[in-house]
Enzyme design. Structure first.
Site, PDB file in Angstrom:
ATOM      1  CB  SER A  71      -8.315   3.106   3.078  1.00 29.22           C
ATOM      2  OG  SER A  71      -7.383   2.545   3.986  1.00 29.22           O
ATOM      3  CB  SER A 129      -8.274   0.035   5.774  1.00 28.26           C
ATOM      4  OG  SER A 129      -9.031   1.202   5.712  1.00 28.26           O
ATOM      5  CE  LYS A 185      -3.956   1.728   2.763  1.00 27.77           C
ATOM      6  NZ  LYS A 185      -4.817   1.431   3.934  1.00 27.77           N
TER       7      LYS A 185
HETATM    8  N1  GLN Z   1     -13.231   3.387   6.853  1.00 23.03           N
HETATM    9  C1  GLN Z   1     -12.537   3.719   8.047  1.00 23.03           C
HETATM   10  C2  GLN Z   1     -12.144   5.170   8.031  1.00 23.03           C
HETATM   11  O1  GLN Z   1     -12.384   5.781   7.064  1.00 23.03           O
HETATM   12  C3  GLN Z   1     -11.350   2.836   8.238  1.00 23.03           C
HETATM   13  C4  GLN Z   1     -10.183   3.196   7.418  1.00 23.03           C
HETATM   14  C5  GLN Z   1      -8.966   2.376   7.698  1.00 23.03           C
HETATM   15  O2  GLN Z   1      -9.033   1.315   8.299  1.00 23.03           O
HETATM   16  N2  GLN Z   1      -7.840   2.935   7.316  1.00 23.03           N
HETATM   17  O3  GLN Z   1     -11.609   5.696   8.945  1.00 23.03           O
END
Ligand code: GLN
Length: 472
Positions: free
Chosen positions: A149, A173, A74
């Site tokens: 994400s 994510s 990532k």
């Molecule tokens: N969807 C969650 C957020 O927007 C989790 C994102 C993540 O785990 N990086 O904060």
């Protein structure tokens, strides 16, 4: 792309070389470019690393557990000399001056990093639509999002460009995009994997973890990247383990907790049916299903969005247009430099989070929001501790329904926030969780999330492997 195990056999027999695998991965990345899973493709670097791996093998030197295996990571993890953007305009041209510990370990195990994957900007989102570099497409259904994400890493595996990838999970994510794309994704226990060199979103929640097309591959990757790190004092002192050791153990005699709050209202009925069918099979294999209660779980999403945004507002204050990253050309005064660089450099969702986080930390609101949320965090953690007194592992959906339709981030951000309903509580309590494919609903894969006791990833992977076998 085959599993790590298949590729290792090919490398050992001489049927493939690290170079041929790297080339195949790079070709596949090129032919699936329309999915937008990668921000940077590291052609030359990957081929050079692959040649080194082939040389090691030819000279009979000792080989790492991932020697010659192509991996994607990532784009929020620093890799020295390569661009690391967090999918934000503010770091569009940032070249990392050092390498994240997890990536150092990956390369020390012989892995060949082929590219940096697309993601929601600063890992904020569940749809992969907030990236400055454009959305990632779900290869299974392009009208739906791949989850976020770490959507780029999930799609990199699902589309067959690499056998495995690394993502990060602050509120779901890794697990959520794994569920949306039909692959396996593991969030380790907080402290299991070093966060050094991971661009911080919310430091008390962030954790790096693996994606794979199989549970065994996730175990291999976790074994390679875990462990104590003097550069991250939240890493655990526990010795590294072979997380693949118990994969064949099965579920006989295991007590599976079924939280009543997780299987009621709000869960799509086809997804529920797929999970229920799997749990029934587990029962036939000798597991016991036990209803449990997590009484404070309904407050998880609200407290998560207070704590995550509070920490983000602090972490992201370093992007000020002065030291590195995007700098506005319009600014004439110091305040303008901060304000304009940040307004022009951060996307809308990131700005929304910074505003929210600054608000909940501000004088007068701190006690009402931030302190309250920390108290709820403790109650949720206690709920899990209590539940684990009587069960070995907890079952839950990964997502409340099918992957969201594209565009909802704009039209209904609340629905997108709520898609984290089953995942955020593990980050709040630091527990490990894994999403494994479990049947289909509406022609798309359903994710089953297994929640484990702290640092019991080997047990979690064992139950996940049983799920994988029963899903065939
Ligand atoms: N969807 C969650 C957020 O927007 C989790 C994102 C993540 O785990 N990086 O904060």
């Amino acid at each position: 792309m085959h599993s790590i195990q298949d590729l290792q056999k090919k490398l050992a027999s001489g049927e493939a070389t690290a170079e041929s695998l790297a080339k195949a991965a790079l070709d596949k990345i090129e032919s699936t470019k329309n999915l937008n899973a990668y921000i940077s493709v590291l052609n030359e670097r990957a081929l050079a690393k692959a040649a080194e791996s082939d040389a090691r093998r030819a000279q009979g030197k000792s080989l790492g557990a991932l020697d010659g295996i192509p991996v994607a990571v990532k784009d929020n993890m620093c890799l020295e000399g390569t661009r690391t953007t967090v999918a934000s305009k503010i770091l569009e041209n940032f070249v990392a001056p050092y390498t994240a510990t997890a990536l150092q370990k990956l390369e020390a195990a012989g892995a060949v990093i082929v590219g940096k994957t697309n993601m929601d900007e600063f890992a904020m989102g569940s749809s992969n639509e907030t990236s400055f570099f454009g959305p990632v497409k779900n290869p299974l259904d392009e009208s739906r999002v791949p989850g976020g994400s770490s959507g780029g890493s999930a799609v990199a595996v699902a589309a067959g460009t690499v056998p495995c990838a690394l993502g990060s999970d602050t509120g779901g994510s890794i697990r959520q995009p794994a569920a949306c794309t039909g692959v396996v994704g593991l969030k380790p226990t907080y402290g299991r994997v070093s966060r050094y060199g991971l661009l911080a979103y919310a430091s008390s929640l962030d954790q790096i973890g693996p994606f794979g097309s199989t549970v065994a591959d996730c175990a291999t990757l976790l074994s390679a990247i875990c462990g104590i790190d003097p550069n991250d004092n939240t890493t655990s002192t526990r010795p590294t383990e072979d997380f693949g050791a118990k994969l064949d153990a099965g579920v006989k005699g295991k007590v599976i907790g079924i939280p009543k709050e997780y299987f009621g209202e709000g869960l799509d009925k086809d997804c529920k049916a797929a999970i229920d069918a799997m749990l029934k099979k587990m029962e036939q294999e000798g597991a016991t299903l036990k209803e449990i209660s997590l009484p404070h779980i309904s407050y998880a999403v609200s407290s998560y969005y207070i704590i995550a945004t509070a920490e983000a507002s602090s972490n992201l204050s370093r992007y000020d247009g002065v030291r590195y990253g995007y700098r506005s050309k319009e600014a004439r005064k110091l305040f303008d430099l901060y304000a304009k660089s940040r307004s022009e450099g951060f996307g809308k969702e990131v700005q929304r989070r910074i505003l929210l986080g600054s608000y909940v930390l501000s004088a007068g609101f701190y006690d009402a929001y931030y302190v309250q949320a920390q108290k709820v965090r403790r109650l949720i953690t206690d709920d899990f501790t209590e539940a684990f007194k009587t069960v070995d592992v907890i079952a839950s959906p990964t997502m409340p329904g099918l992957p969201l339709k594209c565009g909802m981030n704009e039209s209904d951000p609340m629905a997108v926030y709520l898609s984290d309903i089953y995942t955020v509580s593990l980050n709040l309590s630091g527990l490990p969780g894994i999403s494994v494919p479990c049947g289909m609903a509406g022609g798309l894969p359903v994710g089953l999330q297994w929640i484990g006791k702290p640092f019991m990833e080997a047990d979690l992977l064992s139950v996940a492997a049983a799920t994988e076998r029963l899903n065939k």
